[in-house]
Design a protein around this motif. Structure first.
Motif, PDB file in Angstrom:
ATOM      1  N   ARG A 281       0.844  -1.200   0.000  1.00 52.84           N
ATOM      2  CA  ARG A 281       0.000   0.000   0.000  1.00 52.84           C
ATOM      3  C   ARG A 281       0.872   1.240   0.000  1.00 52.84           C
ATOM      4  O   ARG A 281       1.896   1.275   0.674  1.00 52.84           O
ATOM      5  N   ILE A 290      -2.944   0.445  -4.205  1.00 52.62           N
ATOM      6  CA  ILE A 290      -2.843  -0.906  -3.642  1.00 52.62           C
ATOM      7  C   ILE A 290      -2.389  -1.871  -4.739  1.00 52.62           C
ATOM      8  O   ILE A 290      -3.048  -2.004  -5.762  1.00 52.62           O
ATOM      9  N   THR A 326      -9.068   4.980  -5.777  1.00 56.29           N
ATOM     10  CA  THR A 326      -7.776   4.338  -5.539  1.00 56.29           C
ATOM     11  C   THR A 326      -7.166   3.901  -6.872  1.00 56.29           C
ATOM     12  O   THR A 326      -7.854   3.842  -7.897  1.00 56.29           O
TER      13      THR A 326
END
Ligand code: TRP
Ligand code: ZN
Length: 513
Positions: A281, A290, A326
């Protein structure tokens, strides 16, 4: 029309009746509790007495209304396909899926699943029935708005007839319980896709129409939706999926992993990977990143992670803000021979990607994932653009080299243009490649060459303005080739029909444009 008041009275009468009949219940307790609220009745409907609902919680169950419609257009079944030229039965008409809540229990070693998918959708027409796409597997039950629905299977369709019809504009839920052992699909030129077994688990890679191998879905990029994946696996396994992770919940023998994709996503981008992973991470600026790799590739984790961060930073400066919550990447072991730009977290299957590959898959987050296809023949909007991003990377990477050593997009174009006219980079025309050549060389290379031809015609300023406007105006939406052409014409003030015709639709090697 003031039907509601009358019906309220009818419902109360029905409740009273029920109370008299409900001999097994404790009378005192019942009379103390409030009547359960009835579900909202859509405008333009009347109700008739229906069956009693089972007792729930602290309220007295009322009779479920049987809703009958009056004075509005006839209810019809939604179409069983969206009529895509290449995948006519993919997707379904009559509703717009908003969210899929996927709860899936995975068993090892036989890779059997027990799953429940709850789709929240809005009816876009008055619906007597509708379909989802689902291939194989055993459907145990279907509930619509909590009531059992009639269903049947026909080829790749799961056809559902709810107990009460759904008025246009109505939001409704469909819960499908199913189980079985999913398997992959394979097609000419498409390789192996859908639900794919790996050494230690499974991986889904579902472009273009593989998601129905593992979940019921409205399987067309025109109907994007958000997703939650809750996947339960034996304690020694892990789960990676699209979006943001929630803390895993560990039980005695199994652990439940939850991943939430909060941005609208085309169904073919839905990804779950079950297995063992080395997870890293980090952040690209403030964006969480990630990276997860199968232990066989553990040595490549750091490099993939760092390259992903560097490339995302560069692409943000070029294309504008990153569209999702993300970023990241996954390396897993099935050697299917391709990578897939699964939303927020591309998968590299069976190999360690070089930087060009990472650039390509991450470029898809803007081109293809945030701005999605309206129809599959426009696939060059995904692949031509992602390939062009690789050329831009070469240009950027070599920008500070001596002049002769710079690898500009223009040079790359020129090298390809020297290829003979019968080279597969020129055939078929990328704007209409045909289903078989969806991922053929011409879609990627002649598609990217089209963008370089455009850049040379309208100049860098108008060209990059066009790319950024495309992304900004259609963020989390869809687009067609004609929309892109119109935008480029608007941004440049030029007539570009001839150029796009030559590069996207004309047979053979483009000559004059
Ligand atoms: N969209 C993938 C990419 O370019 C390509 C892809 C998906 C593919 N399925 C395929 C390529 C099957 C060849 C065969 O990253
Ligand atoms: Zn691609």
């Amino acid at each position: 029309v003031n039907a509601p008041r009358k019906q309220a009275t009818a419902a109360l009468t029905a409740t009273a009746l029920l109370l008299v009949i409900g001999a097994t219940a404790d009378a005192a307790e019942l009379s103390a509790a409030k009547p359960c609220p009835l579900p909202k009745r859509p405008p333009g409907t009347v109700s008739e007495p229906g069956q009693a609902l089972r007792r729930t919680g602290r309220c007295v169950p009322q009779e479920r209304e049987r809703i009958r419609t009056v004075g509005i257009p006839p209810y019809t079944d939604g179409s069983t396909g969206l009529g895509d030229p290449y995948f006519p039965s993919a997707g379904n008409g009559g509703y717009d899926a908003k969210n899929y809540d996927v709860t899936l229990a995975y068993r090892s070693p036989d890779k059997h699943i027990d799953a429940v998918v709850k789709m929240t959708a809005t009816a876009t027409q008055a619906l007597s029935g509708f379909s989802l796409d689902l291939r194989g597997l055993r459907v145990r039950s279907v509930l619509v708005d909590g009531l059992p629905a009639v269903f049947r299977r026909e080829r790749q369709e799961l056809m559902v007839t709810p107990a009460t019809p759904l008025p246009r504009g109505r939001s409704f839920t469909t819960v499908v319980r199913y189980s079985g052992r999913p398997g992959p699909l394979s097609g000419p030129m498409l390789g192996t896709y859908g639900w794919i077994p790996t050494q230690d688990g499974i991986l889904t890679l579902s472009e273009p129409d593989g998601t129905p191998t593992w979940m019921p879905v409205n399987d067309h990029p025109r109907d994007k939706a958000t997703y939650t994946f809750r996947v339960t696996v034996p304690n020694w396994l892990q789960v990676i999926a699209n979006g943001e992770p929630r803390p895993p919940v560990r039980g005695a023998a199994t652990t439940t992993y939850t991943w939430v994709e909060r941005s609208p996503m085309a169904s073919y981008l839905a990804m779950i990977a079950i297995g063992r992973f080395r997870t890293l991470r980090g952040r690209a600026g403030s964006l969480p990143v990630i990276t997860a790799v199968d232990p066989q590739y553990a040595g490549a984790a750091g490099k993939l992670h760092r390259t992903t961060i560097a490339v995302l930073n560069w692409q943000r400066s070029l294309f504008g803000r990153y569209p999702f919550a993300t970023g990241g990447g996954v390396i897993d072991d099935p050697d299917v021979g391709y990578a897939l730009e699964t939303q927020e977290r591309p998968v590299y299957a069976g190999f360690v990607p070089d930087t060009d590959f990472i650039v390509h898959e991450l470029a898809h987050q803007w081109f293809g994932n945030s701005v999605s296809l309206t129809a599959w023949p426009d696939i060059w909007l995904n692949e031509g653009f992602a390939t062009y991003a690789e050329w831009l990377w070469q240009e950027h990477r070599t920008a500070k080299a001596k002049k002769g050593r710079r690898d500009t997009a223009k040079k790359i174009f020129t090298r390809y243009y020297r290829q003979p006219a019968d080279s597969p980079i020129f055939q078929p025309p990328p704007g209409q490649p045909g289903r078989r050549d969806l991922f053929g060389f011409s879609v990627y290379i002649r598609g990217a060459m089209c963008l370089q031809a455009l850049r040379q015609r309208i100049g860098d300023r108008a060209f990059f303005r066009t790319l950024r406007a495309w992304i900004a105006e259609r963020r989390h939406g869809n687009g067609r080739t004609a929309d892109f052409v119109a935008l480029a014409e608007r941004q440049s003030g030029r007539q570009l029909d001839r150029l796009f015709h030559a590069w996207l639709y004309a047979k053979g090697k483009p000559r004059d444009w």
